[in-house]
Design a protein around this motif. Structure first.
Motif, short mmCIF file in Angstrom:
data_model
loop_
_atom_site.label_atom_id
_atom_site.label_comp_id
_atom_site.label_asym_id
_atom_site.label_seq_id
_atom_site.Cartn_x
_atom_site.Cartn_y
_atom_site.Cartn_z
N SER A 172 45.20 7.11 64.42
CA SER A 172 45.75 7.76 65.62
C SER A 172 47.10 7.14 65.95
O SER A 172 47.27 5.92 65.87
N THR A 173 48.04 7.98 66.31
CA THR A 173 49.37 7.51 66.68
C THR A 173 49.37 7.08 68.14
O THR A 173 49.06 7.88 69.02
N PRO A 174 49.73 5.81 68.43
CA PRO A 174 49.83 5.39 69.83
C PRO A 174 51.18 5.77 70.41
O PRO A 174 52.20 5.66 69.74
N PHE A 175 51.17 6.20 71.68
CA PHE A 175 52.41 6.56 72.34
C PHE A 175 52.74 5.62 73.50
O PHE A 175 53.57 5.94 74.35
N SER A 176 52.10 4.46 73.47
CA SER A 176 52.41 3.39 74.43
C SER A 176 51.75 2.13 73.89
O SER A 176 50.85 2.19 73.05
N ILE A 177 52.20 1.00 74.39
CA ILE A 177 51.59 -0.25 73.95
C ILE A 177 50.14 -0.33 74.43
O ILE A 177 49.27 -0.88 73.76
N GLU A 178 49.85 0.28 75.58
CA GLU A 178 48.47 0.30 76.08
C GLU A 178 47.57 1.10 75.13
O GLU A 178 46.43 0.71 74.86
N ALA A 179 48.09 2.22 74.62
CA ALA A 179 47.33 3.00 73.65
C ALA A 179 47.10 2.21 72.37
O ALA A 179 46.02 2.23 71.79
N ALA A 180 48.13 1.48 71.94
CA ALA A 180 48.00 0.66 70.74
C ALA A 180 46.93 -0.42 70.91
O ALA A 180 46.16 -0.70 69.99
N LYS A 181 46.87 -1.01 72.08
CA LYS A 181 45.87 -2.05 72.33
C LYS A 181 44.46 -1.49 72.25
O LYS A 181 43.55 -2.14 71.73
N ILE A 182 44.26 -0.28 72.78
CA ILE A 182 42.94 0.33 72.71
C ILE A 182 42.58 0.64 71.25
O ILE A 182 41.46 0.38 70.81
N LEU A 183 43.53 1.17 70.51
CA LEU A 183 43.26 1.47 69.11
C LEU A 183 42.97 0.19 68.33
O LEU A 183 42.10 0.17 67.44
N CYS A 184 43.68 -0.86 68.65
CA CYS A 184 43.43 -2.14 68.00
C CYS A 184 42.02 -2.65 68.33
O CYS A 184 41.31 -3.17 67.47
#
Length: 336
Positions: free
Chosen positions: A95-107
């Motif tokens: 999934s492509t994150p569109f914010s650092i918060e989204a990236a943290k959830i994906l991580c």
């Protein structure tokens, strides 16, 4: 040798905010034989303002682009379940994150590969977070200049050598003259990394061509129906089209992984060659002791005895026996 092309079915916002549709896309894409399913992880408050303009005003129910992103949100637990479902179906979940918060959830849910969209290359915090994870990165180049691509690619390569660069043109649908397949060998030669195509043409053809040019990764948008709602439908493949594209790519992979040795193939087809090639046979009856002329012979299948290409060696020779019509000549039938 050509390795197996990594094929990504892109859902993006085709689920229209419905968790059930998101899960149904996983089932549908898995059935096509793709390697991965890709979503986009949006959280309106972290990536957008009320001033963000529409690319295309397609939604009557959303007053603003911000409202649309809000409606596309899933919770961390819902993302976790989507990832679990994908893996149960044999798909890698991306999934492509569109914010650092989204990236943290994906991580936190254990994503194994990052997909960076061209627009997110402008976010230094997001980029640094992704680089810090040391996970493989697939970078799209849809709106990027060569200078921007070079800057980000070099930065990624300094931190992580597992990089794939995808040629992409952010048009929906993209016309053939803007697809830019010439960039695939360019990126491979310049950076020495895996390369590929993120295609928005809504057809199977650019991806097939990309694989012949050395693409390691192919990504296409997917829709369950041409009549579906959403901004990307016109640039998407149906699942039946995706399956057809994948069958074509797998065949191309197989072809490119097995270069032909013409001598080996010729030896395998020796018996077939006998059937399809021509030998020298009699056109009329010939008596023992008669001198052969061109008027006496014909070239016919199958190729028995003396080959047609060697006819000059029998012209002017005497025969040792009587011949009927359509009998093939052998060397032992001729006087020295």
């Amino acid at each position: 040798m050509k390795n197996k092309t990594f094929i990504i079915g892109e859902v993006a916002q085709a689920h229209d905010g419905s968790l059930g549709f998101a899960h149904s896309y996983i089932d549908a894409i898995a059935a096509t034989g793709a390697d991965a399913v890709k979503f986009q992880t949006h959280f309106a408050e972290y990536e957008s303002t009320r001033e963000e303009p529409w690319r295309v005003k397609f939604s009557k129910q959303d007053q603003s682009r911000y409202d649309y992103w809000k409606r596309m949100e899933f919770t961390e637990e819902q993302w976790r379940e989507l990832k679990k479902h994908a893996e149960q179906k044999g798909l890698e979940f991306i999934s492509t994150p569109f914010s650092i918060e989204a990236a943290k959830i994906l991580c936190s849910i254990g994503i194994g590969t990052w997909k960076l969209s061209s627009g997110e290359l402008s976010d230094p915090w997001l980029l640094n977070y992704i680089l810090g994870s040391k996970l493989p990165v697939i970078m799209s180049t849809g709106m990027s200049s060569l200078d921007q691509i070079d800057e980000i690619a070099v930065k990624i390569l300094k931190n992580n050598t597992d990089l794939s660069i995808l040629q992409c043109t952010t048009m929906y649908p993209v016309p053939a003259k803007e697809v830019g397949l010439n960039m695939i060998p360019y990126f491979k030669e310049k950076y020495g990394v895996k390369v590929g195509l993120s295609d928005h043409s809504g057809t199977i053809f650019p991806s097939l061509a990309a694989v012949t040019l050395g693409a390691d990764v192919v990504e296409v948008h997917v829709t369950l129906s041409r009549e579906a709602f959403g901004p990307d439908v016109c640039a998407s493949l149906t699942t039946s089209e995706l399956k057809c594209m994948i069958e074509g790519i797998r065949m191309i992979d197989d072809i490119l992984s097995n270069p032909v040795d013409k001598d080996f193939i010729a030896s395998k087809l020796q018996q077939t060659n006998v059937i399809f090639s021509k030998g020298i046979c009699t056109k009329t009856a010939i008596r023992k002791g008669q001198v052969i002329t061109e008027k006496d012979i014909a070239f016919k299948k199958p190729c028995k005895g003396i080959k047609a290409k060697d006819y000059n060696m029998i012209i002017g020779k005497k025969v040792k026996k009587d011949f009927g019509i359509d009998e093939f000549f052998y060397l032992e039938d001729l006087e020295d």
